[in-house]
Design an enzyme around this catalytic site. Structure first.
Site, mmCIF file in Angstrom:
data_model
loop_
_atom_site.group_PDB
_atom_site.id
_atom_site.type_symbol
_atom_site.label_atom_id
_atom_site.label_comp_id
_atom_site.label_asym_id
_atom_site.label_seq_id
_atom_site.Cartn_x
_atom_site.Cartn_y
_atom_site.Cartn_z
ATOM 1 C CD GLU A 262 -2.884 -1.057 2.562
ATOM 2 O OE1 GLU A 262 -2.744 0.318 3.264
ATOM 3 O OE2 GLU A 262 -3.497 -1.925 3.096
ATOM 4 C CD GLU A 318 -12.086 1.893 0.547
ATOM 5 O OE1 GLU A 318 -12.513 0.537 0.977
ATOM 6 O OE2 GLU A 318 -11.034 1.956 1.223
ATOM 7 C CE LYS A 321 -10.420 2.638 5.170
ATOM 8 N NZ LYS A 321 -9.283 1.803 4.235
ATOM 9 C CD GLU A 327 -7.892 6.664 6.755
ATOM 10 O OE1 GLU A 327 -8.232 5.619 6.415
ATOM 11 O OE2 GLU A 327 -6.652 7.106 7.022
#
Length: 496
Positions: A262, A318, A321, A327
């Site tokens: 990641e 996302e 999240k 985030e």
């Protein structure tokens, strides 16, 4: 703003045994997660050849079948305890999630858990056992040569990471790390590392310069130097990877390659995250891709020639999240498949399908005088011969109904009509060239490659001319079809 994006995330050969690649992570914390077939269509359309799943979703694995896309599947943390405590549970997991899909689905890697030492420390004691059980199931199915097994670790377990030569793993985890590294070495696998220069930069209290975190070019006197090795580092990413190598060497493991599972940069953040921006996300990921795939600079300063394959975090924003706004905003795409920004990949060589660096747009400058914008808009839709029909009420580019948005449409249409000629994006100083696509909703702006122009709005530039008559529309009291002599004189004042 969504931008056109087409890039090939492919191989650059670095040795006879290993190739550097860029992949993407596919998170699923979306309020409207696309169907697996839609996800795969996006991957194929963008020619993304490597993906990492955070689970082993059957629908995704079936959709990925016969695509050639290389897939890393994962044992979720919530399943880790069961697999680490039962060889048969591990064997069943491999049978259902790997053997049942291979080789139609090109599974190359199994990630057992994610950041277990820091996210689920109570399961750390069975982590290595879980890896061994999964690997044993692969051996039993004669797949251990084709599929590697490892576990992604957070880079935060590496302490004193600069200079890299002084880095070491948090000693409290040595009882887990030593057998883990022994397993990785004996099975020919990778040390998987989740590496985020964004957080290193944010937590450095100004010690780490932004350009150093973003892979931006630095003069030699601005590079970080490891006083013990005299090696120069021009970016955080390389320094952290070398820190991992040094941390392994302190535990007497020197031949385990690092894979970054990641890495990325958020495109939006809360007020206390001023550097989570579209521009910085674009810069980081573009530079990361070029860096990883550059055949002339493979590896790190201390370990040149050793590929550091990397998965970008992540494919989609996302929105569900938890945590700060950042985030939710690490994605390359929205859930509708529209890119968040255009990666700038010029100089990456033939590994990319399309050079997106030439995709520029002409937009109204932020804060430009509204009267100046109005005059320039009137000229573009008149003597400039731009088809402004899409700006009519009820048409694709009417909303938002303000002069800046409408001027941006007209400016960009003229810019592309003139084939991006020098000076065609100025409009008396109220316009500027950008790589940020102003497209929104059904209003799609011009998309052009290195040659030629295409206007992809719902009302094309040729529609109003099909009958042989010019478009006649009203905007802010100005009649574009019949041009009065006085209006012509006004327009000529503001022409470029």
């Amino acid at each position: 703003m969504a931008l056109f994006l087409l890039f090939l995330l492919a191989f650059s050969a670095v040795s006879a045994d290993e190739d550097a690649f860029i992949g993407v992570n596919i998170g699923t914390d979306l309020s409207d997660m696309p169907h697996p077939t839609q996800v795969v269509a996006l991957l194929k359309g963008q020619q993304i050849r490597h993906v990492r799943l955070y689970n082993a979703d059957r629908g995704m694995l079936l959709a990925l079948a016969n695509t050639g896309i290389k897939v890393a599947v994962s044992v979720p943390n919530e399943q880790l305890l069961g697999i680490g405590q039962s060889n048969s549970t591990a064997a069943n997991w491999v049978a259902q999630n790997v053997v049942a899909h291979y080789p139609a689905t090109n599974i190359t890697t199994i990630c057992v858990g994610s950041e277990v030492l820091t996210a689920l420390p109570n399961a750390a004691r069975i982590l290595v056992t879980a890896l061994k059980f999964i690997h044993s199931a692969l051996v039993a199915s004669n797949l251990d040569r084709q599929i590697k097994v490892s576990t992604p670790l957070s880079s935060t377990i590496i302490l004193d990471s600069f200079p890299p030569s002084q880095a070491f793993f948090n000693h409290s985890w040595n009882p887990v790390l030593v057998p883990l590294l022994s397993f990785l070495q004996s099975s020919g696998s990778y040390l998987m590392l989740n590496l985020y220069p964004y957080y290193d930069y944010m937590n450095s209290n100004g010690v780490i310069p932004l350009d150093y975190a973003l892979f931006q070019p630095l003069p030699a006197n601005k590079e970080a130097v490891d006083a013990n090795t005299l090696v120069h580092y021009s970016n955080v990413f390389d320094a952290m990877v070398d820190a991992a190598y040094f941390a392994m060497s302190f535990l007497n493991f020197t031949n385990i390659p690092v894979m970054v599972t990641e890495s990325g940069w958020p495109s939006k953040g809360d007020s206390n995250e001023p550097d989570a921006t579209l521009e910085n996300a674009n810069t980081y990921n573009s530079n990361l891709i070029r860096h990883v795939l550059d055949p002339n600079k493979t590896g790190t300063p201390k370990h040149p020639g050793i590929a550091v394959s990397t998965y970008i975090y992540e494919l989609y924003n996302e929105d569900t999240k938890s945590g700060p706004l950042s985030e939710k905003n690490w994605g390359l795409f929205n859930n509708n498949g529209l890119p968040i920004y255009t990666l700038q990949l010029i100089g990456s060589g033939p590994v990319f399908a399309n050079d997106t660096a030439n995709q520029t747009f002409c937009t109204a400058k932020e804060g430009a005088d509204s009267k100046m914008l109005q005059a320039a808009l009137d000229w573009a839709c008149g003597p400039g011969k731009v088809d402004c029909a899409p700006l009519l009420q009820g048409q694709s580019c009417y909303d938002p109904d303000n002069v800046a948005a409408h001027a941006t449409y007209a400016f960009d249409a003229y810019y592309h009509l003139m084939e991006k000629a020098p000076g065609s994006c100025d409009f008396n100083g109220v316009a500027a060239i950008t790589t940020t696509d102003p497209s929104h909703g059904s209003c799609t702006f011009a998309i052009s490659g290195n040659n030629g122009t295409s206007l992809n709005s719902t009302a094309s530039a040729t529609d109003s001319k099909a009958s042989g008559s010019p478009a006649c529309i009203m905007y802010a009291g100005t009649y574009f079809g019949g041009i009065l002599v006085m209006e012509v004189l006004v327009w000529l004042v503001v022409i470029l």
